[in-house]
Design an enzyme around this catalytic site. Structure first.
Site: not given
Ligand code: NAD
Length: 304
Positions: A32-33, A73, A139, A143, A203, A265
């Site tokens: 994680d970054d 990530a 985005y 994906k 939603r 939307d």
């Molecule tokens: N939360 C939601 O409702 C939701 C819905 C659909 C999809 N997702 C997907 O699920 C995954 C997790 O989502 P989340 O809500 O936990 O998001 P979040 O932002 O809380 O977590 C993402 C994590 O990835 C890390 N990160 C970002 N860029 C990085 C990089 N270049 N290298 C290493 N680490 C990196 C961030 O520091 C963070 O810890 C994501 O891929 C997101 O697109 C989430």
């Protein structure tokens, strides 16, 4: 006991997943970054490698020690990805390609967090995995392209398309956060909640504990064929109804204002949970009211 690599493990979903894996007796390494995640989301005993998923060589070296890879990530919001398109492509698509390459090199299964954003306005209700994908954002496009890359792994590939995930440890101030964290936080602070448009858009909100169970089921499945499943409840609630449920969970009055509708939307978004049930035996269990109670408790600082 197995060792799993979670990219993005310091984030909202990743932190919960890391806790669940450690509780089950597994070892967890996180890459994680810390761009949106926090180290204190990790359970004691998890190993953090601070670095970026765009560094494929580093990702592969870390994955060599692991029995499975969960790739979370990402620049995890439509708006944040749109604000920085080149970086979003490098991280959200390039990072996934690196994860796929690492999984292929080391012969390990990969579970990928895609998104319901791949569907765009699917035009069906509920949306099944067979629906046509026509993303409306960069985005969502990244994906979808990432999914194609993941599928080249064949049977060891699992793709999860979460709908709207909410729950404790989703930080309301973050631009990556979902509507529930922001609305609960506003309601607790006695602030006015601003709804985009009339609030009739609906939603499918899934509690983070449920989505973690789905990831765990995906990680322990027999790899007979590649699998793509929705991460959803099959229930939808309008944003207007949601604000009332949030006010009830907060025990507070509701102060609302309506802002302009967001262009593009989608009106209704509800996932079909049947395929996840048929293939992984997964069904969301946490009712929205209960999940909101947990979320409110965390935002009040009552619960970790
Ligand atoms: N939360 C939601 O409702 C939701 C819905 C659909 C999809 N997702 C997907 O699920 C995954 C997790 O989502 P989340 O809500 O936990 O998001 P979040 O932002 O809380 O977590 C993402 C994590 O990835 C890390 N990160 C970002 N860029 C990085 C990089 N270049 N290298 C290493 N680490 C990196 C961030 O520091 C963070 O810890 C994501 O891929 C997101 O697109 C989430």
């Amino acid at each position: 006991m197995a060792r799993y690599l979670i990219t993005g493990g310091c984030g909202f979903i990743g932190g919960h997943l890391a806790h669940a894996l450690v509780r089950e007796g597994h070892r967890v390494t996180v890459l994680d970054d810390l761009s949106s995640g926090q180290e204190d989301n990790l359970p004691p005993g998890a190993d953090l490698e601070r670095g970026c998923v765009t560094d494929g060589a580093r990702l592969s070296v870390i994955a060599r020690q692991c029995d499975g890879l969960v790739h979370l990530a990402a620049i995890a919001s439509v708006e944040a990805a749109a604000a920085n398109p080149d970086r979003a492509e490098a991280v959200n698509l390039g990072g996934t390609r690196n994860a796929v390459a690492a999984a292929r090199t080391h012969g390990i299964p990969l579970v990928y967090a895609s998104s319901a954003a791949v569907y765009g306005d699917a035009g069906s209700d509920p949306v099944a995995e067979t629906a046509k994908c026509a993303p409306l954002s960069a985005y969502g496009e990244h994906k979808l392209k990432s999914e194609s890359a993941v599928l080249t792994l064949g049977p060891r590939a699992t793709i999860i398309r979460p709908f709207n995930v909410y729950g404790p440890r989703q930080h309301p101030a973050s631009p990556y956060s979902g509507v529930i964290a922001r609305f609960v936080s506003a309601c607790l602070a006695g602030e006015t909640i601003t709804i985009n448009g009339e609030g009739h858009q609906s939603r499918d909100f899934i509690y983070v504990g449920d989505i973690v169970r789905l990831f765990l089921a995906a990680m322990s499945r027999d790899p007979e064929a590649a699998l793509t499943v929705n991460g959803c409840t099959g229930q939808a609630i309008s944003i207007l109804e949601l604000t009332r449920a949030i006010a009830a969970a907060c025990g507070a009055g509701l102060r609302l204002r309506h802002g302009p509708a967001r262009p593009g939307d989608i009106l209704h978004s509800r996932g079909d949970p049947q395929h996840a049930l048929d293939t992984l035996g997964f069904q969301a269990e946490v009712r929205l009211g209960d999940g909101l109670t947990e979320t409110v408790a965390w935002l009040r600082g009552e619960d970790q």
